[in-house]
Enzyme design. Sequence first.
Site, short mmCIF file in Angstrom:
data_model
loop_
_atom_site.label_atom_id
_atom_site.label_comp_id
_atom_site.label_asym_id
_atom_site.label_seq_id
_atom_site.Cartn_x
_atom_site.Cartn_y
_atom_site.Cartn_z
N ASP B 94 -20.28 -43.93 -10.38
CA ASP B 94 -21.69 -44.27 -10.25
C ASP B 94 -21.85 -45.74 -10.62
O ASP B 94 -20.87 -46.41 -10.97
CB ASP B 94 -22.55 -43.34 -11.11
CG ASP B 94 -22.35 -43.57 -12.59
OD1 ASP B 94 -21.56 -44.46 -12.97
OD2 ASP B 94 -22.98 -42.87 -13.39
N ASP B 268 -22.42 -33.67 -7.52
CA ASP B 268 -21.76 -33.78 -8.82
C ASP B 268 -22.74 -33.32 -9.88
O ASP B 268 -23.96 -33.41 -9.68
CB ASP B 268 -21.38 -35.22 -9.15
CG ASP B 268 -22.58 -36.00 -9.66
OD1 ASP B 268 -23.45 -36.36 -8.83
OD2 ASP B 268 -22.70 -36.21 -10.89
N CYS B 306 -12.71 -13.75 -10.32
CA CYS B 306 -12.21 -15.12 -10.42
C CYS B 306 -10.69 -15.15 -10.48
O CYS B 306 -10.06 -14.28 -11.08
CB CYS B 306 -12.80 -15.80 -11.65
SG CYS B 306 -12.31 -17.53 -11.79
N CYS B 308 -8.97 -17.87 -11.71
CA CYS B 308 -8.55 -19.01 -12.54
C CYS B 308 -7.62 -18.58 -13.67
O CYS B 308 -7.49 -17.40 -13.99
CB CYS B 308 -9.76 -19.75 -13.11
SG CYS B 308 -10.49 -18.99 -14.57
N CYS B 311 -9.36 -16.44 -16.39
CA CYS B 311 -9.65 -15.05 -16.02
C CYS B 311 -8.38 -14.24 -15.79
O CYS B 311 -8.39 -13.02 -15.95
CB CYS B 311 -10.57 -15.02 -14.81
SG CYS B 311 -12.24 -15.59 -15.20
N HIS B 337 -12.69 -22.34 -16.19
CA HIS B 337 -13.35 -21.29 -15.42
C HIS B 337 -14.58 -21.82 -14.68
O HIS B 337 -14.75 -21.55 -13.48
CB HIS B 337 -13.75 -20.10 -16.29
CG HIS B 337 -14.65 -19.18 -15.54
ND1 HIS B 337 -14.17 -18.30 -14.60
CD2 HIS B 337 -16.00 -19.07 -15.51
CE1 HIS B 337 -15.18 -17.68 -14.03
NE2 HIS B 337 -16.30 -18.12 -14.57
#
Lengths: 372, 372
Positions: B94, B268, B306, B308, B311, B337
């Site tokens: 930014d 974002d 999930c 990930c 998980c 996660h």
Amino acid sequence: MYAVRYELIKECKQSGARLGRLHTPHGIIETPIFMPVGTQATVKSMTPEELKEIGSQIILSNTYHLYMRPGHELIKKAGGLHEFMQWDKPILTDSGGFQVFSLGPLRKITEEGVEFRSHLDGSRHTITPEKAVEIQTALGSDIMMAFDECAPYPADRDYVKKSLERTTRWLQRCKDAHKNTENQALFGIVQGGMYKDLREQSAREITAIDLPGYAIGGLSVGEPKDIMYDILGHTVQFLPEDKPRYLMGVGSPDDLLEGVIRGVDMFDCVLPTRIARNGTAMTSQGKVVVRNATYAEDFSPLDPECDCYTCRNYTKAYIRHLIKANEILGARLLTIHNLRFLLKLMENVRIAIHEDRLLDFKEEFFKKYYKK
Amino acid sequence: MYAVRYELIKECKQSGARLGRLHTPHGIIETPIFMPVGTQATVKSMTPEELKEIGSQIILSNTYHLYMRPGHELIKKAGGLHEFMQWDKPILTDSGGFQVFSLGPLRKITEEGVEFRSHLDGSRHTITPEKAVEIQTALGSDIMMAFDECAPYPADRDYVKKSLERTTRWLQRCKDAHKNTENQALFGIVQGGMYKDLREQSAREITAIDLPGYAIGGLSVGEPKDIMYDILGHTVQFLPEDKPRYLMGVGSPDDLLEGVIRGVDMFDCVLPTRIARNGTAMTSQGKVVVRNATYAEDFSPLDPECDCYTCRNYTKAYIRHLIKANEILGARLLTIHNLRFLLKLMENVRIAIHEDRLLDFKEEFFKKYYKK
């Protein structure tokens, strides 16, 4: 048959240090070994996979903390500490004694045990030898430690004598309470402060109770290093050769090497993980306070001789930035490095024992470590 | 030739949402995409390898924070932000505008730029459009953002009009100052508050300056959701079809889906990483405040759908314990996660666009997400 068995492979011809293997329900540990500390069912900032990647063979966890939060009954329901935290290698748990004695005015010692107030919510609790075994049985650690009193330093002779004798009685109560002997080993702890005759008395009393391992407690509690090494060397001679020897709460490179040379097999300490979070690295060239301004534009790794993830990928300048900015990744990268440094040191110690050159190794190591 | 080029693959026949590719100096990004935020040259608690494992294609970093600490000159010496933090995929920075405007009484706006005092040490600084480009050039991001003013909400029409017109003049100054066009793309930012005619005016002025991409700023700043979606839909129609569209600072699942449906390609937000550290998970069944006592003995994963690391390996009970005990690993596991949840959501959004069924997907998703 005990849950844990020590196998002596050889003694270093130059130093007398021991190379061995500890057979446990969760695998074989090569000794001498440093055990990373996972106080609250986590080695601060690390995953189990990361611990394995840096060569951790066994971790230590703290009974007092887990009893307070989340509670041993909850961990038992989760399937034990290994399952709860997803660590499938060996775990050693302390007895909680050291922590409750450290509570100072919040605790009261009797023959029965220790009454204390929680550091979290002030609630009242009592840990007895039987309770310490009950908690550690629920946690399911491979090695549980006896409930003992670690006398303060300095302490007068009468107090230390009474304390060590109570510690012996407590050990017998721990052994009597300990039923799950096939899956969990109980280690006794030698006390006796800085009094050689009391150390001998304690060692003889403790080792008279047959157990698969023995620890030396009450050292590195504020005494000068030469006294610590003297008492350590004196105490070890009364320990059996066919059992592992664990020096509790010790983890600086010099203490590890001096301990191994005096015949110690196992060590633990929060030092590497604690100083990591404060921005200090242990390296082959001594301590590096990476937080210092001198490293602001240092684009070299923490330790040119290190093989860890941190040293393979990041510069001092970046790690310093992370620590200054209070970023979690900074604590992670330094923790990985410091633990790897000590685990690698112990790997090199084992090689040096194998090659009968541990005293030479020690001299070479400290020539670099203290050169600055 | 611009450093960044957008390729429109197709539009969803059901919703009008766009499937595309963004070609950048550090690789190709599949859009629509959510960008994890790495404010201080680190996505809080994560390594670059972990970011890749969860499917991060690009990250955002903040010019204001890096300018303040460790400084853009230092990062330039390190070889740029990619090298400094060891992230070899695209980075968007930014302009620092949003942060300095958020400093409130510590800053003063003039036609030249913004004078402000550092939140770290109170030192005086000025960021101008030219300075914002200079800093971002030193950082070496693939996409740099123009220096703009994000007007507060609510704000009166006169103020917003003057502000957006200055933002246009600032954009031209950014473009004039931007020399490294082959390696870094400059995106302009449309403002205009909640006034539709001013949004149109800003969009026409900003897109009259030829650039490889355009962003919509000044939304999700406190206005009601229906106003936000109305203004967003109104604004997008004035943006060119052959350039990527980036909706700044937006990251809740409903905002992402409503944004994509209105033709946005990039998003974002700090939301997933911030709530992770506070103990809240975003899951396919809605938010799970894992810190709550109800999860104390819940030995199931955060989200049964999930894939990930968290998980696959850990229970709610363990994660709750870590968060309650203020352990770094708790923040890590929830961050992994939550980011994976949003990145996976966007993967599913791209599949749904490909299959011309994004409105159906949205309905199915929110049926589960809000069922509780």
